[in-house]
Design a protein around this motif. Sequence first.
Motif, PDB file in Angstrom:
ATOM      1  N   LEU A  35       0.881  -1.160   0.000  1.00  0.00           N
ATOM      2  CA  LEU A  35       0.000   0.000   0.000  1.00  0.00           C
ATOM      3  C   LEU A  35       0.921   1.214   0.000  1.00  0.00           C
ATOM      4  O   LEU A  35       1.672   1.434   0.959  1.00  0.00           O
ATOM      5  CB  LEU A  35      -0.920  -0.009   1.219  1.00  0.00           C
ATOM      6  CG  LEU A  35      -2.035   1.023   1.210  1.00  0.00           C
ATOM      7  CD1 LEU A  35      -2.993   0.798   0.021  1.00  0.00           C
ATOM      8  CD2 LEU A  35      -2.811   0.989   2.516  1.00  0.00           C
ATOM      9  N   ILE A  36       0.898   1.941  -1.106  1.00  0.00           N
ATOM     10  CA  ILE A  36       1.859   3.026  -1.326  1.00  0.00           C
ATOM     11  C   ILE A  36       1.120   4.359  -1.358  1.00  0.00           C
ATOM     12  O   ILE A  36       0.177   4.551  -2.121  1.00  0.00           O
ATOM     13  CB  ILE A  36       2.612   2.812  -2.660  1.00  0.00           C
ATOM     14  CG1 ILE A  36       3.352   1.471  -2.641  1.00  0.00           C
ATOM     15  CG2 ILE A  36       3.566   3.979  -2.937  1.00  0.00           C
ATOM     16  CD1 ILE A  36       3.987   1.091  -3.963  1.00  0.00           C
ATOM     17  N   GLY A  37       1.595   5.287  -0.521  1.00  0.00           N
ATOM     18  CA  GLY A  37       1.062   6.644  -0.551  1.00  0.00           C
ATOM     19  C   GLY A  37       1.680   7.408  -1.697  1.00  0.00           C
ATOM     20  O   GLY A  37       2.903   7.442  -1.829  1.00  0.00           O
ATOM     21  N   ASN A  38       0.824   7.976  -2.543  1.00  0.00           N
ATOM     22  CA  ASN A  38       1.316   8.749  -3.682  1.00  0.00           C
ATOM     23  C   ASN A  38       0.562  10.074  -3.726  1.00  0.00           C
ATOM     24  O   ASN A  38      -0.248  10.327  -4.615  1.00  0.00           O
ATOM     25  CB  ASN A  38       1.149   7.973  -4.985  1.00  0.00           C
ATOM     26  CG  ASN A  38       1.835   8.654  -6.153  1.00  0.00           C
ATOM     27  OD1 ASN A  38       2.474   9.690  -5.991  1.00  0.00           O
ATOM     28  ND2 ASN A  38       1.701   8.086  -7.332  1.00  0.00           N
ATOM     29  N   GLY A  39       0.791  10.882  -2.711  1.00  0.00           N
ATOM     30  CA  GLY A  39       0.163  12.196  -2.670  1.00  0.00           C
ATOM     31  C   GLY A  39      -1.292  12.121  -2.251  1.00  0.00           C
ATOM     32  O   GLY A  39      -1.603  11.775  -1.126  1.00  0.00           O
ATOM     33  N   ARG A  40      -2.177  12.383  -3.171  1.00  0.00           N
ATOM     34  CA  ARG A  40      -3.603  12.442  -2.856  1.00  0.00           C
ATOM     35  C   ARG A  40      -4.318  11.099  -2.938  1.00  0.00           C
ATOM     36  O   ARG A  40      -5.506  11.010  -2.677  1.00  0.00           O
ATOM     37  CB  ARG A  40      -4.292  13.449  -3.766  1.00  0.00           C
ATOM     38  CG  ARG A  40      -3.772  14.840  -3.523  1.00  0.00           C
ATOM     39  CD  ARG A  40      -4.418  15.837  -4.450  1.00  0.00           C
ATOM     40  NE  ARG A  40      -3.809  17.133  -4.263  1.00  0.00           N
ATOM     41  CZ  ARG A  40      -4.426  18.166  -3.730  1.00  0.00           C
ATOM     42  NH1 ARG A  40      -5.662  18.066  -3.337  1.00  0.00           N
ATOM     43  NH2 ARG A  40      -3.795  19.306  -3.598  1.00  0.00           N
ATOM     44  N   VAL A  41      -3.591  10.056  -3.346  1.00  0.00           N
ATOM     45  CA  VAL A  41      -4.186   8.720  -3.469  1.00  0.00           C
ATOM     46  C   VAL A  41      -3.276   7.682  -2.831  1.00  0.00           C
ATOM     47  O   VAL A  41      -2.094   7.920  -2.607  1.00  0.00           O
ATOM     48  CB  VAL A  41      -4.447   8.326  -4.946  1.00  0.00           C
ATOM     49  CG1 VAL A  41      -5.407   9.298  -5.623  1.00  0.00           C
ATOM     50  CG2 VAL A  41      -3.153   8.226  -5.725  1.00  0.00           C
ATOM     51  N   LEU A  42      -3.859   6.524  -2.580  1.00  0.00           N
ATOM     52  CA  LEU A  42      -3.098   5.347  -2.191  1.00  0.00           C
ATOM     53  C   LEU A  42      -3.117   4.400  -3.379  1.00  0.00           C
ATOM     54  O   LEU A  42      -4.090   4.366  -4.138  1.00  0.00           O
ATOM     55  CB  LEU A  42      -3.732   4.670  -0.973  1.00  0.00           C
ATOM     56  CG  LEU A  42      -3.631   5.443   0.337  1.00  0.00           C
ATOM     57  CD1 LEU A  42      -4.619   4.894   1.355  1.00  0.00           C
ATOM     58  CD2 LEU A  42      -2.212   5.382   0.870  1.00  0.00           C
TER      59      LEU A  42
END
Length: 157
Positions: A120-127
């Motif tokens: 599960l990767i955080g990429n700014g405004r989304v996961l």
Amino acid sequence: MSGSGKICLIVSEIVFQGTSAIALDAKGRITVPVRQREALQAACEGRLTLTKHPDGYLWVLPRPRWEATREHLMSMSMDADPWRRVFLGSAEDVEIDGAARILIPPVLRQTAGLSKDVLLIGNGRVLELWDAERHAAHEARLMAQPMPAEIRGFVLR
């Protein structure tokens, strides 16, 4: 400000970052890590939408962010229909349960090639929800390419 306006404001301020290695259980559920869970509970009461991403992973969006994304997709011209179908046609609403898990529907697990080990990767405004092996291969291909000038200039400061 109305309650829903406050929720949208909170969601717009959330920035997801970091990677969590987690396991998909036998029923197709993942446990949402604490660092994301707390923000998701505060922002959208644990209500999420999952949808395909063309790069082979799943987008995991807080429901208010998904609703804004969906409205943007709906405002696009007919030329966007095939891509709109990808995103809207695969969207599934889910909720974080009392044990802090979300169920990944079978068709989305298959589409993203999710095995037991996922990220599960955080990429700014989304996961982003990736199969761990698929992500490693994707990242290896990316790292073999030249770095875009914008990123290279930022990294070499």
